[in-house]
Structures are given as C-alpha cells and as structure tokens.
Design a protein around this motif. Sequence first.
Motif, PDB file in Angstrom:
ATOM      1  N   TYR A  55       0.846  -1.199   0.000  1.00  0.00           N
ATOM      2  CA  TYR A  55       0.000   0.000   0.000  1.00  0.00           C
ATOM      3  C   TYR A  55       0.876   1.240   0.000  1.00  0.00           C
ATOM      4  O   TYR A  55       1.934   1.290   0.621  1.00  0.00           O
ATOM      5  CB  TYR A  55      -0.914   0.017   1.222  1.00  0.00           C
ATOM      6  CG  TYR A  55      -1.932   1.137   1.201  1.00  0.00           C
ATOM      7  CD1 TYR A  55      -3.077   1.023   0.412  1.00  0.00           C
ATOM      8  CD2 TYR A  55      -1.744   2.297   1.934  1.00  0.00           C
ATOM      9  CE1 TYR A  55      -4.015   2.050   0.361  1.00  0.00           C
ATOM     10  CE2 TYR A  55      -2.680   3.325   1.896  1.00  0.00           C
ATOM     11  CZ  TYR A  55      -3.805   3.200   1.111  1.00  0.00           C
ATOM     12  OH  TYR A  55      -4.729   4.212   1.054  1.00  0.00           O
ATOM     13  N   SER A  56       0.430   2.291  -0.690  1.00  0.00           N
ATOM     14  CA  SER A  56       1.113   3.571  -0.775  1.00  0.00           C
ATOM     15  C   SER A  56       2.460   3.370  -1.473  1.00  0.00           C
ATOM     16  O   SER A  56       2.486   2.900  -2.609  1.00  0.00           O
ATOM     17  CB  SER A  56       1.271   4.194   0.617  1.00  0.00           C
ATOM     18  OG  SER A  56       1.651   5.548   0.526  1.00  0.00           O
ATOM     19  N   GLU A  57       3.573   3.676  -0.822  1.00  0.00           N
ATOM     20  CA  GLU A  57       4.869   3.381  -1.438  1.00  0.00           C
ATOM     21  C   GLU A  57       4.948   1.905  -1.819  1.00  0.00           C
ATOM     22  O   GLU A  57       5.433   1.533  -2.892  1.00  0.00           O
ATOM     23  CB  GLU A  57       6.010   3.729  -0.494  1.00  0.00           C
ATOM     24  CG  GLU A  57       7.384   3.385  -1.046  1.00  0.00           C
ATOM     25  CD  GLU A  57       8.475   3.436   0.020  1.00  0.00           C
ATOM     26  OE1 GLU A  57       9.641   3.171  -0.345  1.00  0.00           O
ATOM     27  OE2 GLU A  57       8.173   3.722   1.200  1.00  0.00           O
ATOM     28  N   GLY A  58       4.450   1.042  -0.922  1.00  0.00           N
ATOM     29  CA  GLY A  58       4.460  -0.392  -1.201  1.00  0.00           C
ATOM     30  C   GLY A  58       3.571  -0.775  -2.363  1.00  0.00           C
ATOM     31  O   GLY A  58       3.850  -1.743  -3.073  1.00  0.00           O
ATOM     32  N   GLY A  59       2.484  -0.022  -2.590  1.00  0.00           N
ATOM     33  CA  GLY A  59       1.627  -0.293  -3.735  1.00  0.00           C
ATOM     34  C   GLY A  59       2.319   0.039  -5.037  1.00  0.00           C
ATOM     35  O   GLY A  59       2.277  -0.731  -5.998  1.00  0.00           O
ATOM     36  N   SER A  91      -1.743  -1.407  -4.141  1.00  0.00           N
ATOM     37  CA  SER A  91      -2.845  -0.606  -3.602  1.00  0.00           C
ATOM     38  C   SER A  91      -2.355   0.794  -3.239  1.00  0.00           C
ATOM     39  O   SER A  91      -1.288   0.954  -2.644  1.00  0.00           O
ATOM     40  CB  SER A  91      -3.427  -1.270  -2.344  1.00  0.00           C
ATOM     41  OG  SER A  91      -3.944  -2.545  -2.623  1.00  0.00           O
ATOM     42  N   GLY A  92      -3.156   1.797  -3.591  1.00  0.00           N
ATOM     43  CA  GLY A  92      -2.914   3.167  -3.141  1.00  0.00           C
ATOM     44  C   GLY A  92      -1.567   3.732  -3.508  1.00  0.00           C
ATOM     45  O   GLY A  92      -1.035   4.575  -2.777  1.00  0.00           O
ATOM     46  N   GLY A  93      -0.990   3.316  -4.641  1.00  0.00           N
ATOM     47  CA  GLY A  93       0.361   3.733  -4.976  1.00  0.00           C
ATOM     48  C   GLY A  93       0.445   4.820  -6.032  1.00  0.00           C
ATOM     49  O   GLY A  93      -0.442   4.942  -6.882  1.00  0.00           O
ATOM     50  N   PRO A  94       1.538   5.603  -6.028  1.00  0.00           N
ATOM     51  CA  PRO A  94       1.766   6.627  -7.059  1.00  0.00           C
ATOM     52  C   PRO A  94       2.380   6.000  -8.306  1.00  0.00           C
ATOM     53  O   PRO A  94       3.548   6.216  -8.636  1.00  0.00           O
ATOM     54  CB  PRO A  94       2.746   7.585  -6.374  1.00  0.00           C
ATOM     55  CG  PRO A  94       3.543   6.698  -5.461  1.00  0.00           C
ATOM     56  CD  PRO A  94       2.578   5.641  -4.983  1.00  0.00           C
ATOM     57  N   HIS A  95       1.594   5.235  -9.033  1.00  0.00           N
ATOM     58  CA  HIS A  95       2.116   4.407 -10.114  1.00  0.00           C
ATOM     59  C   HIS A  95       2.693   5.234 -11.269  1.00  0.00           C
ATOM     60  O   HIS A  95       3.597   4.782 -11.955  1.00  0.00           O
ATOM     61  CB  HIS A  95       1.018   3.480 -10.627  1.00  0.00           C
ATOM     62  CG  HIS A  95       0.339   2.707  -9.544  1.00  0.00           C
ATOM     63  ND1 HIS A  95       1.041   1.929  -8.652  1.00  0.00           N
ATOM     64  CD2 HIS A  95      -0.971   2.613  -9.185  1.00  0.00           C
ATOM     65  CE1 HIS A  95       0.185   1.375  -7.797  1.00  0.00           C
ATOM     66  NE2 HIS A  95      -1.029   1.781  -8.104  1.00  0.00           N
ATOM     67  N   HIS A 149      -7.685   1.245  -4.770  1.00  0.00           N
ATOM     68  CA  HIS A 149      -7.378   2.650  -4.511  1.00  0.00           C
ATOM     69  C   HIS A 149      -8.649   3.352  -4.034  1.00  0.00           C
ATOM     70  O   HIS A 149      -9.743   3.055  -4.513  1.00  0.00           O
ATOM     71  CB  HIS A 149      -6.876   3.339  -5.780  1.00  0.00           C
ATOM     72  CG  HIS A 149      -5.908   4.454  -5.523  1.00  0.00           C
ATOM     73  ND1 HIS A 149      -4.584   4.388  -5.893  1.00  0.00           N
ATOM     74  CD2 HIS A 149      -6.064   5.658  -4.916  1.00  0.00           C
ATOM     75  CE1 HIS A 149      -3.970   5.512  -5.541  1.00  0.00           C
ATOM     76  NE2 HIS A 149      -4.856   6.305  -4.955  1.00  0.00           N
ATOM     77  N   GLY A 150      -8.505   4.273  -3.108  1.00  0.00           N
ATOM     78  CA  GLY A 150      -9.627   5.077  -2.663  1.00  0.00           C
ATOM     79  C   GLY A 150      -9.850   6.243  -3.606  1.00  0.00           C
ATOM     80  O   GLY A 150      -8.916   6.993  -3.906  1.00  0.00           O
ATOM     81  N   THR A 151     -11.074   6.407  -4.075  1.00  0.00           N
ATOM     82  CA  THR A 151     -11.344   7.482  -5.035  1.00  0.00           C
ATOM     83  C   THR A 151     -11.229   8.863  -4.397  1.00  0.00           C
ATOM     84  O   THR A 151     -11.070   9.857  -5.104  1.00  0.00           O
ATOM     85  CB  THR A 151     -12.737   7.314  -5.646  1.00  0.00           C
ATOM     86  OG1 THR A 151     -13.723   7.321  -4.601  1.00  0.00           O
ATOM     87  CG2 THR A 151     -12.837   6.000  -6.412  1.00  0.00           C
ATOM     88  N   ALA A 152     -11.317   8.926  -3.072  1.00  0.00           N
ATOM     89  CA  ALA A 152     -11.209  10.213  -2.381  1.00  0.00           C
ATOM     90  C   ALA A 152      -9.809  10.444  -1.806  1.00  0.00           C
ATOM     91  O   ALA A 152      -9.617  11.356  -1.004  1.00  0.00           O
ATOM     92  CB  ALA A 152     -12.249  10.283  -1.255  1.00  0.00           C
ATOM     93  N   ASP A 153      -8.844   9.646  -2.211  1.00  0.00           N
ATOM     94  CA  ASP A 153      -7.475   9.753  -1.688  1.00  0.00           C
ATOM     95  C   ASP A 153      -6.913  11.144  -1.975  1.00  0.00           C
ATOM     96  O   ASP A 153      -6.802  11.563  -3.116  1.00  0.00           O
ATOM     97  CB  ASP A 153      -6.602   8.675  -2.335  1.00  0.00           C
ATOM     98  CG  ASP A 153      -5.279   8.475  -1.618  1.00  0.00           C
ATOM     99  OD1 ASP A 153      -4.717   9.468  -1.122  1.00  0.00           O
ATOM    100  OD2 ASP A 153      -4.809   7.325  -1.562  1.00  0.00           O
TER     101      ASP A 153
END
Length: 817
Positions: free
Chosen positions: A237-241, A269-273, A388-392
């Motif tokens: 998740y996040s960096e890990g995503g 999940s939730g990553g800056p791809h 991913h959360g759409t409101a992130d």
Amino acid sequence: SICRMLVLAGMVAGAGGSGVLAQPQPQVPTAELVARLPASALRQAISLGSISLGVPSTATFLDRVQHDVNVYAIQYSPGRFAEYGGSGTASPLVTPETVLSGLLVIPANQVTLPPLDTVLLLHGTVSDAGQVPSTLFNGRLCGSDGVANLLEAADCVDLLGSASYSGTGAILAASMGFAAVAPDGIGLGEAAGTAIPYLVAQGYAISAFAAHDAAKVLCPQLNDALTLSDTVLPAGYSEGGYAALALHKLAQSPELQGLAPWVPLSLPSGGPHNLLLQAQLSLTSPSYAVPAYIAFVATSFEAFFGVNAIDPAYTSTLAGWFDGTQGIGAITTLMAVLGIEAQNILSVAARSEIVSGDPSSELVSALTSGSVSTGWSPASGSTVHLCHGTADEVVFAENAAEAATLPHTTYTALGDVVCTSHTSCAVSCMFDTLGKLAAFEGVPDGRQAFACPSGQCNVRRGRRPIKAPLTTTSTASPTQQTPAGDCSDMITYSELKCAGTQTPCIELRGPAVEDPAWSIPVVISAAHGGNLRPDGYAERDCDTNEGWICSADSFTRELSEVISASFGDGYAGKCPWVVVNHLHRSRLDANREVNEATGGNANATAAHTAFHTFIGQAQSKVNTLHGNDGSGIKGVMLDLHGYAGEDWAAAGSPYVQFGYRLSASTLQQDTLPDAPSGGLTHARLRLGADSLENLVRGSLSMGNRVPQVSNSVIVGEVPGNCGAPMPSPDVPKPLDLCASCHYYSGGYDLAQHEQNVVGDLDMNVMQIEVPRCIRGADTWYGGVSSQDVDAIRADYAEKLSTGLCGWLEGVFGETLC
C-alpha cells in the motif's frame, strides 16, 4: 514440499541494468523468533474490531485464517543482487557487505507441508529507520515465555492495525496458509545510516528479491517441513503499492531475466504508479496534504540520480531530515512550522519542468522512467489487481485509473462511503488484498492446506496445476510442455505498437505453441473494446458525421480474455486466436471502411490495416493447423461486440444478438431464402442450400446451442433473461419482440473476412453483440459486485465456448476442439 512467496513489494521500473548479475555468494542469513501468534486469537482480533472492519471483502478471507504462525526478525545480505545496486543510478545503493533486515512469518505446523504460496509485503512510506516491519514487536513482547501471545495480552492485538500494514498483512497471510516476508528496505532497519532510495527501482529489487533468497535458506531451517519456490506475488500500500506494480514490471525485465522470481499476480494498492502524474497533481493542488513526500522524492532522486530539484533556499534545511532519524509526521510538522509548502519545496525551474512535462528535463525523464502504469504488459499467465480510494487526497486515484488500463488488470475503486482518506483506505485495501489472496487460483483451501497429497494442492479452478511462465517460442515442440489449462500462457504473434511508444495498439495473440494440440479453430476479433487515446491519433469527428460512432463497446476486450480462458479450461488447455484493437473507438473504429474508421489519420490508418491483416494471419494459422475441405477453412470467426440496447429496455437489452449478415427484415420472413447471402456461405455449402434456416435459428444455430446466463449467477437488478439469444428457435424473428428496436446483423469485419481469406478458401463468420448484463453488470445494474461480474462473464463464456465447439462439430462432422 515447496513454500512459495507472495511478495508485497515493488520498485520503479525502466531503469537500466548491467546485464548478467554476479553469481550468489555464500551468505548466512539469521532469524530471531519474536512472536508466536495463534490463529484463534487472530480471528478474535478481527472479529472484535482490533483490526478495522467494515470492508466487504472481509468474509472472503476470514475463514482462511486457520494456522498458528511464528514471527521472526531476519537479517540478510544483498547476495547476488548487490551488483544490481550499481546499475542505472548515479551512486550504488548497497555493497555486498550491507546488512538488510525484515520480518519473516511462517505457519507453525510441524507436519510436512505440501507446496505453499508465500507472502512478502513491502511497507508504505517510512523515513524513520526504526519504524519498520522487523521492529513490529520490539518492546512489546508479551506472554509467559517472553514471546508475544495474543490470547494472553490484548496490547499485542493492538499492534495489528492500519499503522503496520505490511506486518499485519504478513501475519494474516501466513495464518491463511502462506509464508510471508516483509523487508525493511535499504537505509532502514539494520541498514540505517545510508541514504534511503525512496521510489528508486533498484532499491526495492534488491531488498525484496534478496529477502526472498534469504527466506529460501531460512525456511527449512526454521521448520523442516518448509521450502520455498521461485514464485512471488508482489503487493503493498502507498509506497508499497507503487513498489508492487513496479516489481511486477521489473521482474520481466531483461536485466533480471533468469534471476528474478516468477510473478503470477501483483496486488498494488494506493500507490503513485505514475510518478510524473503524481508530481504534477501534487504541485498543482491548492494545498497538498503531505508536502514532506515531495521533499522525500527530491532528496532521494538527488542522492541516487544526481538530479538537483530542491529550491536552494531549502537545500541545507532538508539535508538532515531524511537520514532515517525522523518520521514523515515529524517532518511534515517541521515544514508547517517553517512555512514550507508543496509548491515551494522545488526550484522554480523544477516546478515548471514537471508541470509542463518537459521531455528534455532530466528530472521529468527520471520520473517518467520510474512510472509503472503504462508502457508494459504483464506476461502471459500473470495478472494485476489494483485497489485505490477514489477520495485519496495524498496519492491521487488517477494513478490507479491509468494503471487499470494495463492488460490483465482488475481494479477495486473504493468510494468515499468505504473510506475518505489515504490513511483510512489502507485497511480497506489490505482486506481487499487478502480477499484476492484467498481467491488466488494457485492457493489450496486453508483448512486443507496441510492435508492434501504433495503436488496436488496448487490447482487452477480445482483442476489443473499452476506452472511457471513459458520461455519457449511459438515453434517449440508440444512435447516439451503442456498447456496452462486456462489460456493464461497465450503469446503475442503479431503486434503494431502505437506510434512513438512501446505500447501495443493492435495485437494478435494465440496458443503458446503453434500446434493443433494447443489450438482451437476459432478466431475472435474485438474491434471496439480498446481504451487507448495516444498522441498522434486524432479524435474521429462523430459530432458532424452522421452515423459515425465514437463510444466504445465497454469490457469486450476483457470478455475476449474470459472467453479464451473458458476454451482452455474446457478443452484441455487449447486456445483460440484473438485479434484486439487497444485503441479507443474515438480514435479507430476497426469495424468500418478506412475513411470512417480513421477520419483520415495516418496512424489510425496503419492500425486499421494491421487489425485486418492480423485477422487474416489468424485465419491462415487456423487453416495451417486444422485444415480445409477444399472450399473453406475448418473453423469460424467470431466478431465480438457489445451494445447498450436501451431501445429494448431502459437499463439495456438483456439479449445476445447473433449476426450472420442477414438483416432484421430478412429474419422477419417465415422461411429464409436459399440465395447465397449472409455470413455462413461455407457452412451452407457443406450442409446444403436449404440449411440456412437451420443454421440461423434452428437446431444447428448458435441461438439453440448457447443458452442464457444461469439463474445461479443472476443477482441484484440483473434481468432474469440475461443472455437470452436471438435469433433462435424461441426468438426466430427479433423484431417480433420490438418492432422499433435495432438488431445488429454484422458489418464490415464479417464482409472482409468471409470469402477468399486464404487463397480462394472461405471461412465461416458470425457476429455476437453482447449485452451490458454480461459485459459489466455492476456498471449498469444495482446490487452487483465485481465478483458477481466475474461469475456472470465466466458462466456465459463457458456456454459460448461449448456452443461454438458444438457448432463446429455439427458443421464439419468431426471434433475440432
């Protein structure tokens, strides 16, 4: 016995490498037991809410939490990946002497275990070297023997929350019947004191793959019933995503070919791809939530890529903030006190380069090369699942939306009803990930994982063993291997890359081995399911040109994959030939003559030519492999489309329309004409001139062979007659149901590929228009989940593949599937 690893990890892709890496050096990784956790306590912790609930996927993995686990803090060296640390960066990431660390979690069972999949989780953004997975239980040990025991100490339960995503995920995954490893990362844990390669590809490769190597050594030492294979499943998740998706991409790179483990599934999940897109959105946001992330990236890229983007006014201030002694929260507070905002961390030049996407900028180049959401395709047999959360408000959902366009990719978009922030979506995505692990086809049921015969637990759909990716070419002998069973090993035979990119625009895929034992004599064309809108492909002018259509046939590309899998699953792994247009219909309508199809755009014209050339190639391969009867090829082409049908029903027509180039008015006749018109010329030649009636709406017809969707998978507001066929014995005249409604009889594709397709040989062709309720019911109907969509598609694909093979046998009098 084999203990496989699920790697929730990742890295930036696109960095270069030095080629062949050094052979592994003798190393002795170490492990220290830090916790023994009973499965009953883990289930209790989830049920009591110590691990946040409220996520729909919870039930999909909870009953798999069955095994007591042992948790170890491990130390290991970069080993054979140390040399990789010097490739593609301005300074080495590690030396052979660097000591890395992480968390290893394995089932505590003492009986000999059959092959297991194993989990390696990579954590989210961490700048404090002590807040890493290996320190999860530091200072918090409990239990009479000094080892954590959730049944005896409630404070240990509290450790398993969203703040320790990777450690929590590893523990739960191991209790589900996996082994799990969560690496701390370079510059963190035991490697503290060196620079942290934040969002640098090689850093994740070294820490994750070397941890996998270490676990392979440690696993049988800690439990002689366990060994590890070379299969990993990246997630995080996040960096890990971001890292998970990057690891999937990099594992397929030439630099690591033969060294990196096999990745059949990643769960980012939730990553800056897309690093450049994330930077652009962060810098243009009125008040970006965590400006420390921008500073962290800038500091990292300066250290490892030599790119200086930090505003000179803050260079000395930021220098000591990311040395592993302070957490992101503390740094964010410091920045607020000093008035340092996201927009002024970087120099004016750097900000301008990022926002404009200046291709000549070294900074933009580094961000672009590190982006993992485009420019590659998961290898045959591997898939990606995004969450991913759409409101992130921290890592913007546009990252996942773009990554979701990758082939073989699914996406759980969490609306603000489920979670409303980057932090609150972490647990939701973790549970989504665990739910996908529970459903992973290669994983045996957790309640039976240690009771099944050796080698019999890893199965696809309960039947076929999972195997490593194929490395042979299409000319390999079929005696060297066997089909995957679900066509996940299909390969690309021909492709046209989009102009100026490495992304396929048009693609012909087929069996992994070009042999009759691997092939089904069916050509599937998908002209309207693409979603690419690349530069250089102008939008077709559908507003002023009457009759032109720019809207896509949504989910037909995905449906072609499900249909392919169904053929393989039902016919000993044999696969069809599939031609796909990945361009959005607003750029290319491949089922039209070239002017209407392209609007005169040169790149689109080249793609139009390639699409129809590839169909011809597929027909030729079917002829070569399955033969002909002198007048026509023993096979069929299925032109796959989707339609809304709102003229049939407000929510969309439930009917599947088969088209044979016979108009709706022709079908209104009581008896179809014998004249040689329509798309079944070759079939009628074989069966007699009066066979058209039977082939179109009689006992031999597809409408008779392919029934509607099973009642068992119809849910919510999906119509009860979803998939009912027309024309058919029950509905011989479609307009009898609705005189003013549109029936699709088949168009340009069928006309181009029926007659004289290989020399003077014909081929049977037909069109199928698939309704919304099959393609993507959750988009248009209430009470339908993504899992329900998968079930509906699979159910109908099985009926369609069976019907087509039965149709071929009825026409040719022999078994061709």
